[in-house]
Scaffold this active site. Structure first.
Site, PDB file in Angstrom:
ATOM      1  N   TYR A   1     -12.488  -1.972  -3.891  1.00 46.40           N
ATOM      2  CA  TYR A   1     -12.998  -2.135  -2.526  1.00 46.40           C
ATOM      3  C   TYR A   1     -14.530  -2.049  -2.467  1.00 46.40           C
ATOM      4  CZ  TYR A   1      -8.364  -2.101  -0.321  1.00 46.40           C
ATOM      5  OH  TYR A   1      -7.091  -2.427   0.092  1.00 46.40           O
TER       6      TYR A   1
ATOM      7  N   ASN B   1      -2.136   0.088   6.803  1.00 49.12           N
ATOM      8  CA  ASN B   1      -1.607  -1.153   7.384  1.00 49.12           C
ATOM      9  C   ASN B   1      -0.686  -1.919   6.432  1.00 49.12           C
ATOM     10  OD1 ASN B   1      -3.563  -2.030   5.656  1.00 49.12           O
ATOM     11  ND2 ASN B   1      -4.831  -3.038   7.204  1.00 49.12           N
TER      12      ASN B   1
ATOM     13  N   LYS C   1       0.820  -1.213   0.000  1.00 50.35           N
ATOM     14  CA  LYS C   1       0.000   0.000   0.000  1.00 50.35           C
ATOM     15  C   LYS C   1       0.858   1.269   0.000  1.00 50.35           C
ATOM     16  CE  LYS C   1      -3.956  -2.267   2.248  1.00 50.35           C
ATOM     17  NZ  LYS C   1      -5.003  -2.151   3.310  1.00 50.35           N
TER      18      LYS C   1
ATOM     19  N   GLU D   1      -9.531 -10.712  -7.796  1.00 50.34           N
ATOM     20  CA  GLU D   1      -8.611  -9.591  -7.577  1.00 50.34           C
ATOM     21  C   GLU D   1      -7.418  -9.647  -8.532  1.00 50.34           C
ATOM     22  OE1 GLU D   1      -9.643  -8.895  -2.839  1.00 50.34           O
ATOM     23  OE2 GLU D   1      -7.599  -9.426  -3.426  1.00 50.34           O
TER      24      GLU D   1
ATOM     25  N   HIS E   1      -2.162  -5.455   1.488  1.00 46.42           N
ATOM     26  CA  HIS E   1      -3.461  -6.118   1.238  1.00 46.42           C
ATOM     27  C   HIS E   1      -3.188  -7.559   0.823  1.00 46.42           C
ATOM     28  CE1 HIS E   1      -7.429  -6.979  -0.525  1.00 46.42           C
ATOM     29  NE2 HIS E   1      -6.728  -7.593  -1.476  1.00 46.42           N
TER      30      HIS E   1
HETATM   31  P1  IDP Z   1      -8.203  -6.934   5.552  1.00 53.32           P
HETATM   32  O1  IDP Z   1      -7.365  -5.995   4.697  1.00 53.32           O
HETATM   33  O2  IDP Z   1      -7.461  -7.410   6.759  1.00 53.32           O
HETATM   34  O3  IDP Z   1      -8.835  -8.043   4.742  1.00 53.32           O
HETATM   35  P2  IDP Z   1     -10.795  -5.611   5.528  1.00 53.32           P
HETATM   36  O4  IDP Z   1     -11.806  -5.705   6.606  1.00 53.32           O
HETATM   37  O5  IDP Z   1     -11.056  -6.347   4.251  1.00 53.32           O
HETATM   38  O6  IDP Z   1      -9.390  -6.049   6.159  1.00 53.32           O
HETATM   39  O7  IDP Z   1     -10.597  -4.072   5.218  1.00 53.32           O
HETATM   40  C1  IDP Z   1      -9.953  -3.629   4.038  1.00 53.32           C
HETATM   41  C2  IDP Z   1      -9.031  -2.494   4.400  1.00 53.32           C
HETATM   42  O8  IDP Z   1      -9.804  -1.400   4.879  1.00 53.32           O
HETATM   43  C3  IDP Z   1      -8.044  -2.781   5.546  1.00 53.32           C
HETATM   44  O9  IDP Z   1      -6.885  -3.467   5.139  1.00 53.32           O
HETATM   45  C4  IDP Z   1      -7.734  -1.371   6.024  1.00 53.32           C
HETATM   46  O10 IDP Z   1      -6.798  -0.705   5.173  1.00 53.32           O
HETATM   47  C5  IDP Z   1      -9.087  -0.697   5.903  1.00 53.32           C
HETATM   48  N1  IDP Z   1      -9.870  -0.782   7.145  1.00 53.32           N
HETATM   49  C6  IDP Z   1     -10.468  -1.880   7.681  1.00 53.32           C
HETATM   50  N2  IDP Z   1     -11.119  -1.599   8.818  1.00 53.32           N
HETATM   51  C7  IDP Z   1     -10.937  -0.259   9.019  1.00 53.32           C
HETATM   52  C8  IDP Z   1     -11.368   0.650  10.053  1.00 53.32           C
HETATM   53  O11 IDP Z   1     -12.055   0.285  11.002  1.00 53.32           O
HETATM   54  N3  IDP Z   1     -10.956   1.952   9.917  1.00 53.32           N
HETATM   55  C9  IDP Z   1     -10.199   2.384   8.858  1.00 53.32           C
HETATM   56  N4  IDP Z   1      -9.789   1.561   7.872  1.00 53.32           N
HETATM   57  C10 IDP Z   1     -10.138   0.258   7.958  1.00 53.32           C
HETATM   58 MG    MG Z   2     -10.184  -7.877   3.157  1.00 52.43          MG
END
Ligand code: IDP
Ligand code: MG
Length: 139
Positions: free
Chosen positions: A55, A118, A15, A132, A121
């Site tokens: 997304y 974070n 990212k 994807e 992905h």
């Molecule tokens: P994942 O990436 O661990 O699969 P997902 O729930 O699919 O998690 O969420 C996609 C992305 O959205 C996350 O990697 C993160 O960058 C962002 N995200 C997820 N939850 C939150 C939140 O509560 N606040 C802000 N960003 C979030």
């Molecule tokens: Mg996810």
């Protein structure tokens, strides 16, 4: 071109936060250290439309607009990973979505800054990995 009949593919995105901090090389060393191969790689900057489409599954979530803006904030590196049990192996290497909750030695613990920024992905199922991968790479 698979390693073995059990080889699986998954999509990895490094990212914008991790590219900006020059973590790509360290992330890729860790990916290869768990036995996954990087078979394709593409650097690009997502348009807002692309981020929203990628997304789309999250479009009702409160973080969707912010996530899409973040994902367009700078270059990303999209990679196709291949190996045994690749989806699960790479999810395990990434760690919890929230870097504060991620286990030691996971990519998000080591390189993530917040639940949004974070670092990486990874596809969450083989079915989603297929979709994807098709989003970014021609067959
Ligand atoms: P994942 O990436 O661990 O699969 P997902 O729930 O699919 O998690 O969420 C996609 C992305 O959205 C996350 O990697 C993160 O960058 C962002 N995200 C997820 N939850 C939150 C939140 O509560 N606040 C802000 N960003 C979030
Ligand atoms: Mg996810």
């Amino acid at each position: 071109m698979t390693d073995s009949p059990s080889a699986e593919r998954t999509l990895c995105i490094i990212k914008p936060d991790a590219i900006a901090h020059q973590f790509m090389e360290a992330i890729n060393e860790s990916i290869e250290a768990v036995g996954l191969r990087i078979v394709e790689r593409k650097e690009l900057t997502l348009t807002l439309e692309q981020a929203q489409a990628f997304y789309a599954v999250h479009k009702e979530r409160p973080f969707y607009e912010s996530l899409c803006r973040f994902m367009t904030s700078g270059p990303i590196c999209v990679q196709l990973l291949e190996g045994k049990d690749a989806v699960r192996a790479y999810r395990k290497l990434m760690g919890d979505t929230n870097p504060e909750k991620a286990a030691d030695n996971t990519l998000r613990k080591r390189f993530g800054h917040s639940i949004e920024a974070n670092a990486v992905h990874g596809s969450d199922s083989p079915e989603n990995a297929t979709q994807e991968i098709a989003f970014f790479f021609a067959p």
